[in-house]
Scaffold this motif. Structure first.
Motif, PDB file in Angstrom:
ATOM      1  N   GLY A  17       1.188  -0.942   0.042  1.00 20.65           N
ATOM      2  CA  GLY A  17      -0.380  -0.287   0.336  1.00 20.65           C
ATOM      3  C   GLY A  17       1.265   1.348  -0.366  1.00 20.65           C
ATOM      4  O   GLY A  17       2.189   0.859  -0.223  1.00 20.65           O
ATOM      5  N   PHE A  18       0.258   2.228  -0.099  1.00 23.66           N
ATOM      6  CA  PHE A  18       0.395   4.014  -0.487  1.00 23.66           C
ATOM      7  C   PHE A  18       0.918   4.255   0.984  1.00 23.66           C
ATOM      8  O   PHE A  18      -0.544   4.817   1.784  1.00 23.66           O
ATOM      9  CB  PHE A  18       0.318   4.536  -0.887  1.00 23.66           C
ATOM     10  CG  PHE A  18       1.037   5.413  -1.597  1.00 23.66           C
ATOM     11  CD1 PHE A  18       1.295   6.716  -0.617  1.00 23.66           C
ATOM     12  CD2 PHE A  18       1.891   5.815  -2.822  1.00 23.66           C
ATOM     13  CE1 PHE A  18       2.344   7.824  -0.739  1.00 23.66           C
ATOM     14  CE2 PHE A  18       2.163   6.435  -2.915  1.00 23.66           C
ATOM     15  CZ  PHE A  18       2.522   8.034  -2.257  1.00 23.66           C
ATOM     16  N   GLY A  19       1.762   4.136   2.309  1.00 24.61           N
ATOM     17  CA  GLY A  19       1.573   5.406   3.278  1.00 24.61           C
ATOM     18  C   GLY A  19       1.675   6.464   2.624  1.00 24.61           C
ATOM     19  O   GLY A  19       2.932   7.378   2.956  1.00 24.61           O
ATOM     20  N   ALA A  20       0.549   7.814   2.796  1.00 23.29           N
ATOM     21  CA  ALA A  20       0.305   8.620   3.193  1.00 23.29           C
ATOM     22  C   ALA A  20       1.333   9.677   4.142  1.00 23.29           C
ATOM     23  O   ALA A  20       1.010  11.553   3.594  1.00 23.29           O
ATOM     24  CB  ALA A  20      -0.817   9.593   2.112  1.00 23.29           C
ATOM     25  N   TRP A  21       1.856   9.385   4.572  1.00 17.86           N
ATOM     26  CA  TRP A  21       2.200  10.479   6.253  1.00 17.86           C
ATOM     27  C   TRP A  21       2.797  11.562   5.471  1.00 17.86           C
ATOM     28  O   TRP A  21       3.089  12.589   5.772  1.00 17.86           O
ATOM     29  CB  TRP A  21       2.709   9.511   7.238  1.00 17.86           C
ATOM     30  CG  TRP A  21       3.413  10.404   8.472  1.00 17.86           C
ATOM     31  CD1 TRP A  21       2.609  11.531   8.914  1.00 17.86           C
ATOM     32  CD2 TRP A  21       4.442  10.557   9.873  1.00 17.86           C
ATOM     33  NE1 TRP A  21       3.753  12.386   9.251  1.00 17.86           N
ATOM     34  CE2 TRP A  21       4.686  11.131  10.044  1.00 17.86           C
ATOM     35  CE3 TRP A  21       5.407   9.092   9.457  1.00 17.86           C
ATOM     36  CZ2 TRP A  21       5.476  10.947  11.402  1.00 17.86           C
ATOM     37  CZ3 TRP A  21       5.906   9.145  10.217  1.00 17.86           C
ATOM     38  CH2 TRP A  21       6.092  10.091  11.414  1.00 17.86           C
ATOM     39  N   GLY A  22       3.822  11.369   4.770  1.00 14.86           N
ATOM     40  CA  GLY A  22       5.112  11.319   3.508  1.00 14.86           C
ATOM     41  C   GLY A  22       4.811  12.536   3.123  1.00 14.86           C
ATOM     42  O   GLY A  22       5.475  14.511   3.387  1.00 14.86           O
ATOM     43  N   ILE A  23       4.324  12.345   2.393  1.00 21.92           N
ATOM     44  CA  ILE A  23       3.264  13.672   0.844  1.00 21.92           C
ATOM     45  C   ILE A  23       2.375  14.524   2.404  1.00 21.92           C
ATOM     46  O   ILE A  23       2.318  15.970   1.105  1.00 21.92           O
ATOM     47  CB  ILE A  23       2.567  13.157   0.399  1.00 21.92           C
ATOM     48  CG1 ILE A  23       1.550  12.370   0.413  1.00 21.92           C
ATOM     49  CG2 ILE A  23       3.351  11.763  -0.157  1.00 21.92           C
ATOM     50  CD1 ILE A  23       0.446  11.744  -0.751  1.00 21.92           C
ATOM     51  N   GLY A  24       2.281  14.306   3.134  1.00 16.81           N
ATOM     52  CA  GLY A  24       1.714  16.064   3.835  1.00 16.81           C
ATOM     53  C   GLY A  24       2.527  16.577   4.687  1.00 16.81           C
ATOM     54  O   GLY A  24       2.045  18.273   4.480  1.00 16.81           O
ATOM     55  N   GLY A  25       3.756  16.581   4.195  1.00 19.60           N
ATOM     56  CA  GLY A  25       5.261  17.343   4.360  1.00 19.60           C
ATOM     57  C   GLY A  25       5.087  17.955   5.371  1.00 19.60           C
ATOM     58  O   GLY A  25       4.131  17.456   7.182  1.00 19.60           O
ATOM     59  N   TYR A  26       5.945  19.332   5.962  1.00 19.95           N
ATOM     60  CA  TYR A  26       5.977  20.185   6.509  1.00 19.95           C
ATOM     61  C   TYR A  26       5.265  20.767   6.538  1.00 19.95           C
ATOM     62  O   TYR A  26       5.186  22.303   6.236  1.00 19.95           O
ATOM     63  CB  TYR A  26       7.294  20.156   6.840  1.00 19.95           C
ATOM     64  CG  TYR A  26       8.116  21.407   7.827  1.00 19.95           C
ATOM     65  CD1 TYR A  26       8.217  20.955   8.965  1.00 19.95           C
ATOM     66  CD2 TYR A  26       8.957  22.325   7.869  1.00 19.95           C
ATOM     67  CE1 TYR A  26       8.543  21.560  10.164  1.00 19.95           C
ATOM     68  CE2 TYR A  26       9.374  22.982   9.015  1.00 19.95           C
ATOM     69  CZ  TYR A  26       9.011  22.754  10.166  1.00 19.95           C
ATOM     70  OH  TYR A  26       9.409  23.756  11.221  1.00 19.95           O
ATOM     71  N   HIS A  27       4.351  20.870   7.600  1.00 24.41           N
ATOM     72  CA  HIS A  27       2.999  22.507   8.147  1.00 24.41           C
ATOM     73  C   HIS A  27       2.946  22.701   9.248  1.00 24.41           C
ATOM     74  O   HIS A  27       2.953  21.680   9.417  1.00 24.41           O
ATOM     75  CB  HIS A  27       1.829  21.691   6.793  1.00 24.41           C
ATOM     76  CG  HIS A  27       2.034  21.336   5.485  1.00 24.41           C
ATOM     77  ND1 HIS A  27       1.352  22.656   4.751  1.00 24.41           N
ATOM     78  CD2 HIS A  27       2.522  20.584   4.857  1.00 24.41           C
ATOM     79  CE1 HIS A  27       1.710  22.006   3.935  1.00 24.41           C
ATOM     80  NE2 HIS A  27       1.840  20.907   3.457  1.00 24.41           N
ATOM     81  N   GLN A  28       2.400  24.076   8.696  1.00 22.48           N
ATOM     82  CA  GLN A  28       2.651  25.141  10.200  1.00 22.48           C
ATOM     83  C   GLN A  28       3.843  24.127  11.659  1.00 22.48           C
ATOM     84  O   GLN A  28       3.108  24.570  13.098  1.00 22.48           O
ATOM     85  CB  GLN A  28       1.203  24.201  11.219  1.00 22.48           C
ATOM     86  CG  GLN A  28       0.149  24.768   9.806  1.00 22.48           C
ATOM     87  CD  GLN A  28      -1.466  24.432  10.552  1.00 22.48           C
ATOM     88  OE1 GLN A  28      -1.659  23.182  11.288  1.00 22.48           O
ATOM     89  NE2 GLN A  28      -2.768  24.236   9.101  1.00 22.48           N
ATOM     90  N   GLY A  29       4.552  24.638  11.453  1.00 21.44           N
ATOM     91  CA  GLY A  29       5.430  23.657  12.064  1.00 21.44           C
ATOM     92  C   GLY A  29       6.072  22.643  12.509  1.00 21.44           C
ATOM     93  O   GLY A  29       6.644  23.307  13.470  1.00 21.44           O
ATOM     94  N   ALA A  30       4.971  22.446  12.991  1.00 23.64           N
ATOM     95  CA  ALA A  30       5.091  20.732  13.103  1.00 23.64           C
ATOM     96  C   ALA A  30       6.463  19.411  12.502  1.00 23.64           C
ATOM     97  O   ALA A  30       5.388  19.581  11.559  1.00 23.64           O
ATOM     98  CB  ALA A  30       3.448  20.472  13.170  1.00 23.64           C
ATOM     99  N   ALA A  31       6.909  18.947  13.236  1.00 22.29           N
ATOM    100  CA  ALA A  31       7.627  18.278  12.645  1.00 22.29           C
ATOM    101  C   ALA A  31       6.572  17.068  12.879  1.00 22.29           C
ATOM    102  O   ALA A  31       7.265  15.544  13.707  1.00 22.29           O
ATOM    103  CB  ALA A  31       9.079  17.636  13.798  1.00 22.29           C
ATOM    104  N   LEU A  32       6.189  16.476  11.557  1.00 28.05           N
ATOM    105  CA  LEU A  32       5.173  15.493  11.662  1.00 28.05           C
ATOM    106  C   LEU A  32       6.058  14.370  10.321  1.00 28.05           C
ATOM    107  O   LEU A  32       4.564  13.536   9.802  1.00 28.05           O
ATOM    108  CB  LEU A  32       4.026  15.924  12.050  1.00 28.05           C
ATOM    109  CG  LEU A  32       3.279  16.168  13.043  1.00 28.05           C
ATOM    110  CD1 LEU A  32       1.882  16.105  13.604  1.00 28.05           C
ATOM    111  CD2 LEU A  32       3.067  15.489  14.532  1.00 28.05           C
ATOM    112  N   ALA A  33       6.307  14.670   9.802  1.00 28.80           N
ATOM    113  CA  ALA A  33       7.138  14.025   8.539  1.00 28.80           C
ATOM    114  C   ALA A  33       8.095  13.605   8.087  1.00 28.80           C
ATOM    115  O   ALA A  33       8.586  13.563   9.506  1.00 28.80           O
ATOM    116  CB  ALA A  33       6.187  14.545   7.711  1.00 28.80           C
TER     117      ALA A  33
END
Length: 319
Positions: A17-33
């Motif tokens: 499958g395709f884990g789409a966490w990474g493509i969310g990118g770096y948004h709103q200053g949150a280190a979540l990807a």
């Protein structure tokens, strides 16, 4: 590409499958990807995945503050019937606060559907659920109501920990669960989790099958801004970098595959529903999708890989 059933449903999903966490990118200053991303590159990767036979796409309203869902919606709005869209809800924001109330969950689902440009989800999962049976029973009433309304086709939990402290009657109301599983994290084999799910036809989604890139050969020590791996200790990073070498020595000669394909094939040797490596580029998609063509591991090879796991420590306590 081979396909497996989503739990006890008639939905077939690609075993990669395709884990789409990474493509969310770096948004709103949150280190979540994994740092900054390029939306055009991400959409090309999504399109290539579908061309390679990948039909299962796993995302969340948390990923990039909904940006991951928006990219999926833009890419597949004209191809909705060709893809199996799975998303999650439960986090109220990027500060790890959770809300599994009926009002919040339904509101979050409606927002996800808008971003995904669809009127239903194939799979709706509760993100990092860690409650007890009473909490789960209450939540299932909410989810089953959404299913009866036609907003979702299947129900699941993305579990924070690989445990199922629920009675069989409650467990059987779920279609799937999502947990960590890879060469350096074989806990679901040790504690009977996978066996229990298989017994009750609960689909298992293996997340982090490449251990955040380290089982694919990641060698970086300094990670860019927005990359969650920058939070880890140097000891943990070094341990995971060295892990691949320990396992790859058990690679059979006939398995002429890349490290990533080797690691994914380990997951596929077990009765999981799908594994969802994160992918950011067309090249990564092509490499990971090809893991479905790699010959299966023998029972002897799996025993050797399990022995490496048992004889080593792969998790370093954070100071």
């Amino acid at each position: 590409m081979r396909y497996r059933p989503l739990g006890n449903t008639d939905i077939l999903v690609s075993e990669i499958g395709f884990g789409a966490w990474g493509i969310g990118g770096y948004h709103q200053g949150a280190a979540l990807a994994y740092g900054q991303t390029n939306d055009q590159q991400s959409m090309l990767a999504l399109e290539q995945a579908l061309e390679q036979g990948i039909n299962f796409f796993d995302t969340s309203d948390l990923y990039g503050g909904g940006h991951s869902e928006s990219l999926l919606g833009q890419t597949f709005k004209q191809k909705r019937e060709q893809v199996v869209l799975a998303s999650k809800a439960g986090y109220t924001g990027e500060q790890a606060q959770q809300d599994f109330s009926a009002r919040y969950v339904e509101q979050a689902l409606d927002q996800s559907l808008k971003r995904l440009q669809t009127d239903y989800l194939d799979l709706f999962q509760m993100h990092d659920f860690d409650g007890d049976q009473t909490e789960l029973e209450q939540l299932l009433l909410v989810l089953e109501n959404l299913k009866n309304k036609g907003k979702v086709r299947a129900l699941g939990l993305s579990l924070k920990n690989a445990r199922l402290p629920f009675e069989t009657s409650v467990l059987a109301r779920l279609d799937c669960v999502q947990v960590n599983f890879n060469l350096v994290d074989q806990r679901i084999l040790e504690n009977g989790f996978l066996e229990l799910c298989t017994q009750h036809q609960i689909g298992v989604i293996a997340r982090t099958p490449l251990c955040f890139g380290f089982l694919a050969g990641e060698t970086a020590m300094d990670f860019p801004e927005g990359d969650h791996r920058a939070r880890w200790s140097p000891e943990q990073v070094t341990t995971w970098q060295n892990a691949l070498r320990l396992f790859i020595t058990q690679k059979s000669d006939q398995l002429a595959c890349s490290p990533a394909q080797f690691a994914l094939n380990f997951c596929l040797a077990y009765p999981i529903m799908t594994c969802i490596p994160g992918m950011l580029t067309v090249e990564q998609v092509q490499e990971n999708a090809a893991a479905s063509d790699v010959p299966n591991f023998s029972a002897d090879s799996l025993q050797k890989l399990n022995r490496v796991y048992q004889e080593n420590t792969f998790f370093i306590a954070q100071k």
